[in-house]
Design a protein around this motif. Structure first.
Motif, PDB file in Angstrom:
ATOM      1  N   ARG A 220       0.832  -1.213   0.000  1.00  0.00           N
ATOM      2  CA  ARG A 220       0.000   0.000   0.000  1.00  0.00           C
ATOM      3  C   ARG A 220       0.860   1.255   0.000  1.00  0.00           C
ATOM      4  NH1 ARG A 220      -3.872  -1.224   4.969  1.00  0.00           N
ATOM      5  NH2 ARG A 220      -4.712   0.863   4.491  1.00  0.00           N
ATOM      6  N   TYR A 221       2.011   1.197   0.681  1.00  0.00           N
ATOM      7  CA  TYR A 221       2.900   2.354   0.677  1.00  0.00           C
ATOM      8  C   TYR A 221       3.480   2.611  -0.718  1.00  0.00           C
ATOM      9  CZ  TYR A 221       6.887   5.381   1.499  1.00  0.00           C
ATOM     10  OH  TYR A 221       7.780   6.421   1.420  1.00  0.00           O
ATOM     11  N   ILE A 222       3.848   1.549  -1.407  1.00  0.00           N
ATOM     12  CA  ILE A 222       4.381   1.720  -2.763  1.00  0.00           C
ATOM     13  C   ILE A 222       3.339   2.398  -3.646  1.00  0.00           C
ATOM     14  CG2 ILE A 222       5.178   0.501  -4.827  1.00  0.00           C
ATOM     15  CD1 ILE A 222       7.266   0.608  -2.632  1.00  0.00           C
ATOM     16  N   CYS A 223       2.074   2.046  -3.491  1.00  0.00           N
ATOM     17  CA  CYS A 223       1.004   2.706  -4.245  1.00  0.00           C
ATOM     18  C   CYS A 223       0.939   4.199  -3.891  1.00  0.00           C
ATOM     19  CB  CYS A 223      -0.338   2.042  -3.969  1.00  0.00           C
ATOM     20  SG  CYS A 223      -0.505   0.356  -4.622  1.00  0.00           S
ATOM     21  N   ARG A 224       1.054   4.524  -2.629  1.00  0.00           N
ATOM     22  CA  ARG A 224       1.051   5.935  -2.203  1.00  0.00           C
ATOM     23  C   ARG A 224       2.260   6.671  -2.765  1.00  0.00           C
ATOM     24  NH1 ARG A 224       1.238   7.050   3.579  1.00  0.00           N
ATOM     25  NH2 ARG A 224       0.183   9.002   3.045  1.00  0.00           N
ATOM     26  N   LEU A 225       3.373   5.977  -2.816  1.00  0.00           N
ATOM     27  CA  LEU A 225       4.589   6.581  -3.368  1.00  0.00           C
ATOM     28  C   LEU A 225       4.405   6.903  -4.850  1.00  0.00           C
ATOM     29  CD1 LEU A 225       7.610   7.274  -2.790  1.00  0.00           C
ATOM     30  CD2 LEU A 225       8.146   4.954  -3.569  1.00  0.00           C
ATOM     31  N   PHE A 226       3.830   5.980  -5.595  1.00  0.00           N
ATOM     32  CA  PHE A 226       3.567   6.225  -7.016  1.00  0.00           C
ATOM     33  C   PHE A 226       2.613   7.402  -7.202  1.00  0.00           C
ATOM     34  CE2 PHE A 226       4.368   1.505  -8.320  1.00  0.00           C
ATOM     35  CZ  PHE A 226       5.714   1.680  -8.079  1.00  0.00           C
ATOM     36  N   GLU A 227       1.599   7.461  -6.337  1.00  0.00           N
ATOM     37  CA  GLU A 227       0.628   8.554  -6.426  1.00  0.00           C
ATOM     38  C   GLU A 227       1.317   9.910  -6.228  1.00  0.00           C
ATOM     39  OE1 GLU A 227      -3.528  10.017  -4.249  1.00  0.00           O
ATOM     40  OE2 GLU A 227      -2.341   8.392  -3.404  1.00  0.00           O
ATOM     41  N   GLN A 228       2.220   9.974  -5.251  1.00  0.00           N
ATOM     42  CA  GLN A 228       2.943  11.222  -4.998  1.00  0.00           C
ATOM     43  C   GLN A 228       3.862  11.569  -6.162  1.00  0.00           C
ATOM     44  OE1 GLN A 228       2.596  13.400  -2.681  1.00  0.00           O
ATOM     45  NE2 GLN A 228       4.387  14.710  -3.112  1.00  0.00           N
ATOM     46  N   MET A 229       4.486  10.584  -6.749  1.00  0.00           N
ATOM     47  CA  MET A 229       5.367  10.830  -7.894  1.00  0.00           C
ATOM     48  C   MET A 229       4.574  11.373  -9.077  1.00  0.00           C
ATOM     49  SD  MET A 229       7.893   7.527  -7.599  1.00  0.00           S
ATOM     50  CE  MET A 229       9.208   8.151  -8.642  1.00  0.00           C
ATOM     51  N   ASP A 230       3.415  10.816  -9.306  1.00  0.00           N
ATOM     52  CA  ASP A 230       2.548  11.334 -10.376  1.00  0.00           C
ATOM     53  C   ASP A 230       2.116  12.765 -10.074  1.00  0.00           C
ATOM     54  OD1 ASP A 230       2.630   9.152 -12.039  1.00  0.00           O
ATOM     55  OD2 ASP A 230       0.777   8.263 -11.300  1.00  0.00           O
TER      56      ASP A 230
END
Length: 500
Positions: A401-411
């Motif tokens: 779930r954190y990796i998903c949040r990280l991708f969201e922030q990068m986008d």
């Protein structure tokens, strides 16, 4: 031949790899994803280990995935059932066809110019070298060497005329009926193997240098059985999961805070399970509870095998092997037809992958781990390392779930690259698992990343704290560096944009 490129490559198709991939595939269905698996099947650990009695050492309500409830009255699950559970999950989430089997990743190099990883893999059946590229890499290859377990050499072992087996490489059709068996070791594997083999063997002796703490746990969740009669099974699962996580955490914290008191409790528990006929010197560990992981015995099967006389236990040191068995330093001989060396694992982080940045090898033990999920200064790289004091997959769930949040922030910020950078002098000489003292960890201390002095550089091994840090706290914490990549023809590229 064109090198296949993916937005994300996950290494490992075991519990961690499939669990993390499920979160990412669900949140980002349009992004290309590949899972590289060395074996020819999913399951990881649960596909490799096939020794008698193999099972989980945590309850399946908390060991299984939160998003795919394990509906069973059984508390601890058999290895084969866990393997099928992982396979079923991969198929359910559309991941089964994204797995590339039989490939050992030998190296990964990050190109600053191209903002991507190039992975080198060896196809084990043919020896062929293959390459893949990706924008982000997530390593879920576990923490031990699949090629070898820890197997000390013993004086005179070449003289022994029986079979010497390591549980990591159990022969598929071994018949041990009526055989005399000695199991060397006192950890979770030995506690599992002894009662399982005792059902068919003539006798089984567990030979240990020092004792471990062993807990009898119920094989059936009677509370859930009752609740299932009046409540929806999904709600019962949630109740059981939360209850078990809190119990495990409470037990660990109690052992940390009141070690002497909890030692007495554990000793009372084992004495009660053993009855009056067993010498407690074999169950008096030299360390405090949870300095090493507790061993679980479903329905007390290990204790039952000792009480029944089908198995016995010896605490001594090995002098040498003889033609017929093992000669101890006390002078006693343990006769055997089969010797099982349940002597532990050989730790190998990240599947033995060698990381490099622009051709320069990364010295892993000099890097700090960030939030237990990334590595200092390493771009676009995550890894899943589970808990030593709780079910491994709890970290896989919040890590994915954190990796998903990280991708969201990068986008959100238009970044193509992210890396954790220590600008506050948090470096320390403390290993990431210092304080946890089983032999396999101590032997590998110099191969592990470090942890820092505080903040996200500190390894907590605390599910509650990690859950807040990974799921609730802001991703952009001033430590992560988000870097903009070169612009595309249509303007600034969003990180991990869908592949054409």
């Amino acid at each position: 031949m064109t090198t296949p490129h993916f937005n994300l490559i996950i290494i490992g198709a075991g519990l961690s790899g499939i669990g993390s991939a499920c979160h990412i595939a669900r949140e980002y269905p349009d992004r290309s994803l590949a899972i590289i698996e060395r074996r020819e099947n999913v399951g990881g650990t649960w596909d490799l280990f096939r020794y008698p009695g193999i099972r989980s050492d945590s309850d399946m309500a908390s060991f299984g995935y939160n998003f795919k409830p394990w509906y069973s009255d059984q508390v601890l699950a058999k290895g084969g059932d866990i393997r099928e559970y992982v396979k079923e999950t991969a198929k359910e989430f559309g991941l089964y066809d994204k797995i590339h089997y039989g490939l050992q990743i030998t190296g990964a190099d990050w190109s600053t110019e191209d903002n991507r990883w190039t992975l080198t893999a060896r196809h084990e059946k043919t020896g062929e070298t293959r390459h893949f590229t990706c924008d982000f890499m997530l390593n879920c290859a576990g923490y031990y060497n699949f090629d070898q377990g820890y197997r000390p050499s013993f004086k005179g072992e070449e003289e022994f005329q029986g079979d010497i087996l390591h549980p990591q490489f159990w022969p598929e059709h071994l018949d041990y009926s009526g055989k005399r068996v000695v199991v060397i070791g006192s950890g979770a594997t030995a506690i599992t193997v002894v009662p399982a083999m005792a059902e068919k063997a003539a006798n089984v002796t567990m030979l240990q240098r020092s004792p471990s703490y062993v807990m009898a746990v119920p094989d059936t969740d009677k509370m859930s059985v009752l609740l299932n009669k009046v409540l929806p099974k999904k709600l019962v699962f949630k109740i059981a999961r939360k209850r078990n996580i809190l119990f495990q955490r409470g037990l660990y914290l109690a052992c940390e805070r009141w070690p002497n008191r909890m030692r007495k409790v554990m000793m009372w528990h084992m004495r009660r399970q053993l009855g009056p006929g067993v010498d407690m010197k074999h169950f008096s560990p030299k360390y405090n509870p949870w300095e090493q992981r507790l061993c679980a015995a479903p329905n007390g099967d290990f204790f039952k095998s000792l009480r029944s006389g089908k198995a016995d236990i010896v605490t001594d040191h090995i002098d040498h092997f003889s033609k017929n068995g093992i000669v101890l330093t006390s002078g006693k001989t343990l006769e055997a037809d089969i010797i099982v060396t349940a002597t532990g694992l050989d730790v190998q982080l990240m599947g033995g992958l060698e990381l490099s940045l622009d051709g320069q090898r990364v010295d892993l033990p000099r890097k700090m781990t960030y939030k237990g999920i990334m590595l200092e200064d390493i771009p676009n790289y995550g890894w899943i390392f589970g808990y030593t004091n709780a079910p491994w997959t709890l970290k896989c769930d919040i890590g994915g779930r954190y990796i998903c949040r990280l991708f969201e922030q990068m986008d959100r910020v238009g970044a193509r690259v992210v890396r954790p950078v220590d600008s506050a002098g948090n470096a320390s000489g403390t290993g990431m698992l210092d304080g946890f003292a089983p032999g396999y960890i101590m032997r590998a201390r110099d191969r592990m990343p470090r942890q820092g002095l505080g903040g996200p550089w500190k390894v907590t091994m605390h599910y509650g704290k990690d859950k807040k840090m990974l799921i609730e706290d802001p991703v952009n914490d001033g430590i992560l560096r988000f870097e903009t990549g070169p612009s595309e023809s249509s303007g600034q590229a969003s990180y991990l944009a869908a592949s054409a």
